[in-house]
Design an enzyme around this catalytic site. Sequence first.
Site, short mmCIF file in Angstrom:
data_model
loop_
_atom_site.label_atom_id
_atom_site.label_comp_id
_atom_site.label_asym_id
_atom_site.label_seq_id
_atom_site.Cartn_x
_atom_site.Cartn_y
_atom_site.Cartn_z
N ASP A 154 6.47 3.08 -5.22
CA ASP A 154 6.94 2.72 -3.88
C ASP A 154 5.72 2.09 -3.18
OD1 ASP A 154 8.14 2.99 -1.21
OD2 ASP A 154 6.74 4.65 -0.99
N ASP B 156 5.02 1.51 0.88
CA ASP B 156 4.57 2.21 2.09
C ASP B 156 4.37 3.70 1.87
OD1 ASP B 156 4.35 0.48 4.42
OD2 ASP B 156 6.44 0.01 4.03
#
Length: 268
Positions: free
Chosen positions: A24, A26
């Site tokens: 992922d 952020d």
Amino acid sequence: MAEAASLYPPLQDRPVKNTVCLFDVDGTLTPARLAASPQMLTLLSALRHKVAIGFVGGSDLAKQQEQLGTPNINVTSLFDFCFSENGLTAYRMGELLEGNSFIKWLGEEKYKKLVNWCLIYIAKLDIPIKRGTFVEFRNGMINVSPVGRNASNKERLEFNEYDKQHNIRSTMVEAVRKEFPDFGLTFSIGGQISFDVFPTGWDKTYCLQYLESEKKLSGVDYSTIHFFGDKTAKGGNDYEIYSDSRTTGHAVNNPDDTMKELKEIFQL
Ligand code: M1P
């Protein structure tokens, strides 16, 4: 930009060739909405000499370019697999793959019915204020806002408070869901003034199909897919891929945590 990828062994010649690490963005590779640290980028480069690496983010590629690339380095050269908008825009070894979109998937006729219904519903709603852009058309979804996306920050907060008391969004979601039960759509109330509408299954697991098709493309069978994410609890946008049977999930708290895990797992 495909040149940078050639600095690394081809996928079928990586030392641990059945393994891919998927991240992922952020909160996992970068602090929320900020850029990745030089230490993280160096570690990812070292990792890429051992296994294949990729990212999967909900935002579009421009946002990931800002966070992971530089003005001179294209983000698509830094990872073997780049999955923007959960994989609706997908790059493999710097090359764009055929993508998908909400409108392509739903078709103009059904889309028109859905949007017309939402606009009529909103037109009949009596709420304190309305601004503009009640339906925002995005590549992988539509975003529907009863107050309108042009609301100012102050108006946003006011709507959010009003919504907490009057359940404007949840009532609308219930109604639209009832109206189009066979459209295969998921409705998600995430932010302050709107809800997202996208095809069921178009969460981060969407990108896994591209890893599966490597078997045919390069003969590499990714039997181990490590996924690292920070929003892995139920309701978080990493939950589905983190808990998918095809992945080995790693819940991290921040980029430092990700680096620590990578160093331990891959002896970097
Ligand atoms: O990230 C959560 C949500 O953020 C925004 O919502 P809102 O404008 O209602 O605060 C939107 O970008 C939405 O799509 C997103 O899910």
